[in-house]
Design an enzyme around this catalytic site. Sequence first.
Site, PDB file in Angstrom:
ATOM      1  N   HIS A 112       0.818  -1.219   0.000  1.00  0.00           N
ATOM      2  CA  HIS A 112       0.000   0.000   0.000  1.00  0.00           C
ATOM      3  C   HIS A 112       0.851   1.269   0.000  1.00  0.00           C
ATOM      4  CE1 HIS A 112      -3.835  -2.208   1.681  1.00  0.00           C
ATOM      5  NE2 HIS A 112      -3.588  -2.471   0.423  1.00  0.00           N
ATOM      6  N   LEU A 206      -5.599  -9.211  17.725  1.00  0.00           N
ATOM      7  CA  LEU A 206      -6.137  -8.883  19.049  1.00  0.00           C
ATOM      8  C   LEU A 206      -7.514  -9.525  19.223  1.00  0.00           C
ATOM      9  CD1 LEU A 206      -5.302  -7.130  21.450  1.00  0.00           C
ATOM     10  CD2 LEU A 206      -6.520  -5.226  20.403  1.00  0.00           C
ATOM     11  N   ALA A 223      -0.029  -8.026  19.627  1.00  0.00           N
ATOM     12  CA  ALA A 223       1.048  -8.422  18.716  1.00  0.00           C
ATOM     13  C   ALA A 223       2.403  -8.443  19.421  1.00  0.00           C
ATOM     14  CB  ALA A 223       1.093  -7.474  17.516  1.00  0.00           C
TER      15      ALA A 223
HETATM   16  P1  OAD Z   1      -7.346  -2.274  10.269  1.00  0.00           P
HETATM   17  O1  OAD Z   1      -7.307  -1.016  11.063  1.00  0.00           O
HETATM   18  O2  OAD Z   1      -8.479  -2.497   9.351  1.00  0.00           O
HETATM   19  O3  OAD Z   1      -7.293  -3.518  11.265  1.00  0.00           O
HETATM   20  C1  OAD Z   1      -6.394  -3.553  12.318  1.00  0.00           C
HETATM   21  C2  OAD Z   1      -6.447  -4.902  12.963  1.00  0.00           C
HETATM   22  O4  OAD Z   1      -5.441  -4.948  13.953  1.00  0.00           O
HETATM   23  C3  OAD Z   1      -7.779  -5.240  13.632  1.00  0.00           C
HETATM   24  O5  OAD Z   1      -8.204  -6.524  13.211  1.00  0.00           O
HETATM   25  C4  OAD Z   1      -7.431  -5.235  15.126  1.00  0.00           C
HETATM   26  O6  OAD Z   1      -8.132  -6.238  15.852  1.00  0.00           O
HETATM   27  C5  OAD Z   1      -5.956  -5.563  15.116  1.00  0.00           C
HETATM   28  N1  OAD Z   1      -5.199  -5.040  16.266  1.00  0.00           N
HETATM   29  C6  OAD Z   1      -5.337  -3.866  16.906  1.00  0.00           C
HETATM   30  N2  OAD Z   1      -4.417  -3.733  17.878  1.00  0.00           N
HETATM   31  C7  OAD Z   1      -3.682  -4.860  17.858  1.00  0.00           C
HETATM   32  C8  OAD Z   1      -2.580  -5.345  18.645  1.00  0.00           C
HETATM   33  N3  OAD Z   1      -2.045  -4.612  19.632  1.00  0.00           N
HETATM   34  N4  OAD Z   1      -2.085  -6.565  18.356  1.00  0.00           N
HETATM   35  C9  OAD Z   1      -2.615  -7.315  17.356  1.00  0.00           C
HETATM   36  N5  OAD Z   1      -3.638  -6.910  16.588  1.00  0.00           N
HETATM   37  C10 OAD Z   1      -4.167  -5.705  16.831  1.00  0.00           C
HETATM   38  O7  OAD Z   1      -5.925  -2.350   9.526  1.00  0.00           O
HETATM   39  P2  OAD Z   1      -5.535  -3.131   8.205  1.00  0.00           P
HETATM   40  O8  OAD Z   1      -6.194  -4.452   8.147  1.00  0.00           O
HETATM   41  O9  OAD Z   1      -4.075  -3.051   8.106  1.00  0.00           O
HETATM   42  O10 OAD Z   1      -5.078   1.116   3.461  1.00  0.00           O
HETATM   43  O11 OAD Z   1      -6.175  -2.180   7.110  1.00  0.00           O
HETATM   44  C11 OAD Z   1      -5.993  -2.481   5.754  1.00  0.00           C
HETATM   45  C12 OAD Z   1      -5.913  -1.203   4.960  1.00  0.00           C
HETATM   46  O12 OAD Z   1      -7.076  -0.418   5.195  1.00  0.00           O
HETATM   47  C13 OAD Z   1      -4.771  -0.284   5.350  1.00  0.00           C
HETATM   48  O13 OAD Z   1      -3.557  -0.648   4.745  1.00  0.00           O
HETATM   49  C14 OAD Z   1      -5.237   1.040   4.889  1.00  0.00           C
HETATM   50  C15 OAD Z   1      -6.687   0.970   5.291  1.00  0.00           C
HETATM   51  O14 OAD Z   1      -7.559   1.714   4.504  1.00  0.00           O
HETATM   52  C16 OAD Z   1      -4.723   2.282   2.910  1.00  0.00           C
HETATM   53  O15 OAD Z   1      -4.621   3.319   3.521  1.00  0.00           O
HETATM   54  C17 OAD Z   1      -4.480   2.177   1.456  1.00  0.00           C
END
Ligand code: OAD
Length: 238
Positions: A112, A206, A223
């Site tokens: 990304h 999480l 994490a």
């Molecule tokens: P999200 O914000 O959609 O999801 C974050 C995930 O991390 C969730 O499933 C949480 O449960 C988990 N989480 C939060 N804190 C955590 C911790 N301390 N340990 C483990 N897990 C934890 O993020 P992404 O899936 O990365 O794109 O989002 C995908 C894309 O959507 C991003 O790259 C971004 C966004 O729009 C762009 O900006 C192009």
Amino acid sequence: MCKRIFILTGAGVSAESGLGTFRDKKGAGIWSRFDPMKLATPEAFARDPEKVHEFYNARRLNLLAATPNAAHVALAALEVALAKRGGHLTLVTQNIDDLHERAGSMNVIHMHGELLKARCVACHRLTLWRRDMSTADACPACGRANALRPHIVWFGEMPLYLKEIFAALNEADMFVSIGTSGSVYPAAGFVAEARALGIRTFEINLERSDNADEFDETRYGRASEAVPDWVAEILMSS
Ligand code: OAD
């Protein structure tokens, strides 16, 4: 032992470094506070580039003040350890931060884009960019004014390195998804692709992601704890 591991990381891996996630079940994610359609699309940038710059300038400042956490460090150590055992780690991240690199990961695939790079829409070259960006900045490579944008894949744009990513997945013997909500494609579809290839699939998060049911095995925790524990288990099983 799995020797060729493919890891996909998302915002959850950087959450404990102080970078916000985009979505969470409590509605406190970045996209609950900001409208992505007004900030993270090519149309939004064409309409109001300064507003888009302002959003990413704030995120860049946040990133420059952040440091990698134990999850990033463990994944960097896994890359080295697997290589020593004749294996290979493919680390694909949806994150635009550089915390994997700062923890020591050597080959990170940023599907990304990267927040600390500017892309010129005229000459297409990338420039390292650590300060605020505005429409007043000229491209350092070609000198064109008003042509720089953050090197970020916005909604409606094609993620980067998909050919390399699917080639690496084809050669892997384990797929691990860490800290991603499983709601943004094509990354959310990697687990289905891995299953179709007959590869073992594993989720660390999480809480249950949107596609948790598709994984052979899931593990829930922060994490910074769950990833080092899992890496230690993988290395002990060799
Ligand atoms: P999200 O914000 O959609 O999801 C974050 C995930 O991390 C969730 O499933 C949480 O449960 C988990 N989480 C939060 N804190 C955590 C911790 N301390 N340990 C483990 N897990 C934890 O993020 P992404 O899936 O990365 O794109 O989002 C995908 C894309 O959507 C991003 O790259 C971004 C966004 O729009 C762009 O900006 C192009």
